[in-house]
Design a protein around this motif. Sequence first.
Motif, PDB file in Angstrom:
ATOM      1  N   ILE A  54      16.851  -1.010  -3.710  1.00  0.00           N
ATOM      2  CA  ILE A  54      17.968  -0.146  -4.115  1.00  0.00           C
ATOM      3  C   ILE A  54      17.494   1.262  -4.452  1.00  0.00           C
ATOM      4  CG2 ILE A  54      19.305  -2.103  -4.962  1.00  0.00           C
ATOM      5  CD1 ILE A  54      18.594  -1.210  -7.820  1.00  0.00           C
ATOM      6  N   GLY A  55      16.201   1.525  -4.290  1.00  0.00           N
ATOM      7  CA  GLY A  55      15.691   2.870  -4.521  1.00  0.00           C
ATOM      8  C   GLY A  55      15.441   3.215  -5.971  1.00  0.00           C
ATOM      9  N   LEU A  56      15.277   2.208  -6.828  1.00  0.00           N
ATOM     10  CA  LEU A  56      14.947   2.454  -8.230  1.00  0.00           C
ATOM     11  C   LEU A  56      13.426   2.484  -8.379  1.00  0.00           C
ATOM     12  CD1 LEU A  56      15.655   2.662 -11.251  1.00  0.00           C
ATOM     13  CD2 LEU A  56      15.682   0.167 -11.333  1.00  0.00           C
ATOM     14  N   PRO A  57      12.829   3.629  -8.716  1.00  0.00           N
ATOM     15  CA  PRO A  57      11.371   3.712  -8.842  1.00  0.00           C
ATOM     16  C   PRO A  57      10.838   2.756  -9.904  1.00  0.00           C
ATOM     17  CG  PRO A  57      12.344   5.899  -8.815  1.00  0.00           C
ATOM     18  CD  PRO A  57      13.470   4.933  -8.973  1.00  0.00           C
ATOM     19  N   LEU A  58       9.908   1.926  -9.493  1.00  0.00           N
ATOM     20  CA  LEU A  58       9.318   0.941 -10.395  1.00  0.00           C
ATOM     21  C   LEU A  58       7.800   1.045 -10.302  1.00  0.00           C
ATOM     22  CD1 LEU A  58      10.055  -1.456 -12.314  1.00  0.00           C
ATOM     23  CD2 LEU A  58       9.696  -2.971 -10.358  1.00  0.00           C
ATOM     24  N   LYS A 107      21.365   0.343 -15.526  1.00  0.00           N
ATOM     25  CA  LYS A 107      21.156   1.500 -14.647  1.00  0.00           C
ATOM     26  C   LYS A 107      20.054   2.430 -15.186  1.00  0.00           C
ATOM     27  CE  LYS A 107      25.805   1.765 -12.584  1.00  0.00           C
ATOM     28  NZ  LYS A 107      26.379   0.535 -13.153  1.00  0.00           N
ATOM     29  N   PRO A 108      18.833   1.937 -15.308  1.00  0.00           N
ATOM     30  CA  PRO A 108      17.763   2.789 -15.855  1.00  0.00           C
ATOM     31  C   PRO A 108      17.377   3.918 -14.907  1.00  0.00           C
ATOM     32  CG  PRO A 108      16.871   0.717 -15.043  1.00  0.00           C
ATOM     33  CD  PRO A 108      18.364   0.590 -14.963  1.00  0.00           C
ATOM     34  N   LYS A 109      16.770   4.977 -15.466  1.00  0.00           N
ATOM     35  CA  LYS A 109      16.265   6.085 -14.640  1.00  0.00           C
ATOM     36  C   LYS A 109      15.156   5.589 -13.717  1.00  0.00           C
ATOM     37  CE  LYS A 109      16.891  10.138 -17.636  1.00  0.00           C
ATOM     38  NZ  LYS A 109      16.145  11.221 -18.333  1.00  0.00           N
ATOM     39  N   PHE A 110      14.202   4.894 -14.323  1.00  0.00           N
ATOM     40  CA  PHE A 110      13.099   4.276 -13.580  1.00  0.00           C
ATOM     41  C   PHE A 110      12.496   3.205 -14.466  1.00  0.00           C
ATOM     42  CE2 PHE A 110      11.457   8.106 -15.658  1.00  0.00           C
ATOM     43  CZ  PHE A 110      10.336   7.656 -16.336  1.00  0.00           C
ATOM     44  N   GLY A 111      11.642   2.362 -13.884  1.00  0.00           N
ATOM     45  CA  GLY A 111      11.081   1.247 -14.623  1.00  0.00           C
ATOM     46  C   GLY A 111       9.568   1.274 -14.657  1.00  0.00           C
ATOM     47  N   LEU A 112       9.010   0.836 -15.777  1.00  0.00           N
ATOM     48  CA  LEU A 112       7.565   0.741 -15.960  1.00  0.00           C
ATOM     49  C   LEU A 112       7.230  -0.667 -16.430  1.00  0.00           C
ATOM     50  CD1 LEU A 112       7.033   4.071 -17.969  1.00  0.00           C
ATOM     51  CD2 LEU A 112       6.936   3.762 -15.483  1.00  0.00           C
ATOM     52  N   LEU A 113       6.519  -1.415 -15.628  1.00  0.00           N
ATOM     53  CA  LEU A 113       6.070  -2.753 -16.012  1.00  0.00           C
ATOM     54  C   LEU A 113       4.631  -2.653 -16.501  1.00  0.00           C
ATOM     55  CD1 LEU A 113       7.456  -4.979 -13.099  1.00  0.00           C
ATOM     56  CD2 LEU A 113       8.651  -4.013 -15.076  1.00  0.00           C
ATOM     57  N   MET A 114       4.353  -3.279 -17.620  1.00  0.00           N
ATOM     58  CA  MET A 114       3.040  -3.156 -18.252  1.00  0.00           C
ATOM     59  C   MET A 114       2.035  -4.182 -17.726  1.00  0.00           C
ATOM     60  SD  MET A 114       2.855  -0.672 -20.489  1.00  0.00           S
ATOM     61  CE  MET A 114       1.454  -1.232 -21.481  1.00  0.00           C
ATOM     62  N   GLU A 115       0.898  -3.705 -17.297  1.00  0.00           N
ATOM     63  CA  GLU A 115      -0.354  -4.438 -17.065  1.00  0.00           C
ATOM     64  C   GLU A 115      -0.352  -5.382 -15.872  1.00  0.00           C
ATOM     65  OE1 GLU A 115      -2.378  -5.918 -20.477  1.00  0.00           O
ATOM     66  OE2 GLU A 115      -2.019  -4.091 -21.611  1.00  0.00           O
ATOM     67  N   MET A 125      11.950  11.010  -4.036  1.00  0.00           N
ATOM     68  CA  MET A 125      12.200   9.682  -4.620  1.00  0.00           C
ATOM     69  C   MET A 125      13.458   9.734  -5.463  1.00  0.00           C
ATOM     70  SD  MET A 125       9.641   7.492  -7.024  1.00  0.00           S
ATOM     71  CE  MET A 125       8.423   7.482  -5.733  1.00  0.00           C
ATOM     72  N   SER A 126      14.401   8.917  -5.161  1.00  0.00           N
ATOM     73  CA  SER A 126      15.695   8.960  -5.841  1.00  0.00           C
ATOM     74  C   SER A 126      15.618   8.323  -7.217  1.00  0.00           C
ATOM     75  CB  SER A 126      16.744   8.225  -4.998  1.00  0.00           C
ATOM     76  OG  SER A 126      17.925   8.084  -5.727  1.00  0.00           O
ATOM     77  N   LEU A 127      16.264   8.980  -8.180  1.00  0.00           N
ATOM     78  CA  LEU A 127      16.370   8.405  -9.512  1.00  0.00           C
ATOM     79  C   LEU A 127      17.673   7.649  -9.694  1.00  0.00           C
ATOM     80  CD1 LEU A 127      14.980  11.169 -11.863  1.00  0.00           C
ATOM     81  CD2 LEU A 127      13.835   9.162 -10.971  1.00  0.00           C
ATOM     82  N   SER A 128      18.533   7.688  -8.718  1.00  0.00           N
ATOM     83  CA  SER A 128      19.852   7.039  -8.824  1.00  0.00           C
ATOM     84  C   SER A 128      19.963   5.924  -7.803  1.00  0.00           C
ATOM     85  CB  SER A 128      20.962   8.073  -8.600  1.00  0.00           C
ATOM     86  OG  SER A 128      20.871   9.108  -9.551  1.00  0.00           O
ATOM     87  N   PRO A 129      19.610   4.692  -8.176  1.00  0.00           N
ATOM     88  CA  PRO A 129      19.679   3.591  -7.239  1.00  0.00           C
ATOM     89  C   PRO A 129      21.098   3.351  -6.767  1.00  0.00           C
ATOM     90  CG  PRO A 129      19.381   2.776  -9.470  1.00  0.00           C
ATOM     91  CD  PRO A 129      19.230   4.262  -9.538  1.00  0.00           C
ATOM     92  N   HIS A 130      21.238   2.904  -5.536  1.00  0.00           N
ATOM     93  CA  HIS A 130      22.549   2.614  -4.965  1.00  0.00           C
ATOM     94  C   HIS A 130      22.994   1.237  -5.448  1.00  0.00           C
ATOM     95  CE1 HIS A 130      22.009   6.175  -2.522  1.00  0.00           C
ATOM     96  NE2 HIS A 130      20.860   5.698  -2.120  1.00  0.00           N
TER      97      HIS A 130
END
Length: 450
Positions: free
Chosen positions: A169-173, A147-155, A1-6
């Motif tokens: 874009i390959g950004l882990p969410l 350009k975050p490393k990854f994202g966490l949405l709450m609840e 899983m890529s941490l660097s979105p295109h």
Amino acid sequence: MSLSPHLGHTPTKSQYGVRPKIWFAVYQLLWHLALPVAFLRLAWRTRHSMGYLRHFSERLGFTDGKAIEQGAIWIHAVSVGETRAAQPLIDAYLARGEKVLLTHMTLNGRLTGAAVFAEAIAAGQLRQAYLPYDLCWSVAQFINTFKPKFGLLMETEAWPTVVFYCSEIGLPLFLVNARLSERSARRVNRFGKAGRSLFQAFAGILAQTELDAQRYRSLGVQRVELAGNMKFDVPLNPSLVKQGKSWKQALHATNRVMVCAASTRDGEEAILLKIWKDVLRSQIFKTPPLLCIVPRHPERFNEVANQILAAELSYRRRTEWEGVPQGSEIDVILGDSMGEMPLYFSAADLVVMGGSILPFGGQNLIEACAAGCPVLLGEHTHNFQQASLDAIEMGAAKRIQPEALETTLKSLLLNSAELAKMSVAAKEFAATYQGATQKILSILDRQISS
């Protein structure tokens, strides 16, 4: 899983759930048509606070000109409850030396975050921003800027544009501390494949309970793990707890007990005030008990004050004094302050949980239990379904119908032994289910490094 979105990539197809083209196009059209209404709504809210217009550019994906440090962990907490729930996780990442981007949708959520994380903000380790409106261009601008490393949405936050764009874009969410009521699951299914694809587009969903996990799986989501509820890990502010205990001590010295109606919603105060007036008229108490009403939304403080006056009950606002409540002539305290729930819970002998008397889904009973305060719940608790069931099973809470509330209040307030027993059970309940934060961190570490 890529941490660097295109970044700069034009989204065409989701990495996981496929973006439904026709449905999504209609959704975007409706959002653009609704944009003037959103602007007017913000302007209308300025009658309560000019803060609603501050940082307005962020709602369109643009920053306020401050220097941007990219590569932070992005955590989205829509309002007050989610911000407080995210505190243990944010504290853990800050302790690791990570930078955190904390986004909100509401002014009260942002103010809460600013108070809770004041030190990290001052140190430049945490930055706050509003999550932009869910438009393709505003979301792309936001992601490309930070350009975050990854994202966490709450609840429960699953904004389609945000979710699909990050996937594409390959950004882990991830959806963390995730919950999904049976009613919400049915609503998602009504949208068919389009609705299900939204949750399938997350890199992972970390569910609060097995029931929540099963509902997500029923939508075809495969990357679901059970992690528990982070609200059990949220620490109570010790200074507020100490202040609340001083309130209780002062009230008990005059043989008064206090009921806290916590996080009440529109329509519930009228029900509670009528019941409270009847409780006081019954004259079964040597010293009349005290009611503390804490409305969920601060913009309703004045409205609730007028309701108290209309009920011909005497009251004082919390903001009118320092120290402890004085005067046996007071029937009601109006809790017109923000961020002081640990004080109110620590001062109370019993809590009536708002949002559960009328069909709003209930509010957070865990914080009250952590303060050792027994809880009365109405029938509407689907937002905290498992926690409510567990609290009732352990004897920390009771479920009552509105017509039985007056009788139950009288019975419990006259039975100090039963209240003491429930108080012990409440603390045990709050302690039993702790540990979700560490489990979530372990899961995310494993998922991100895979």
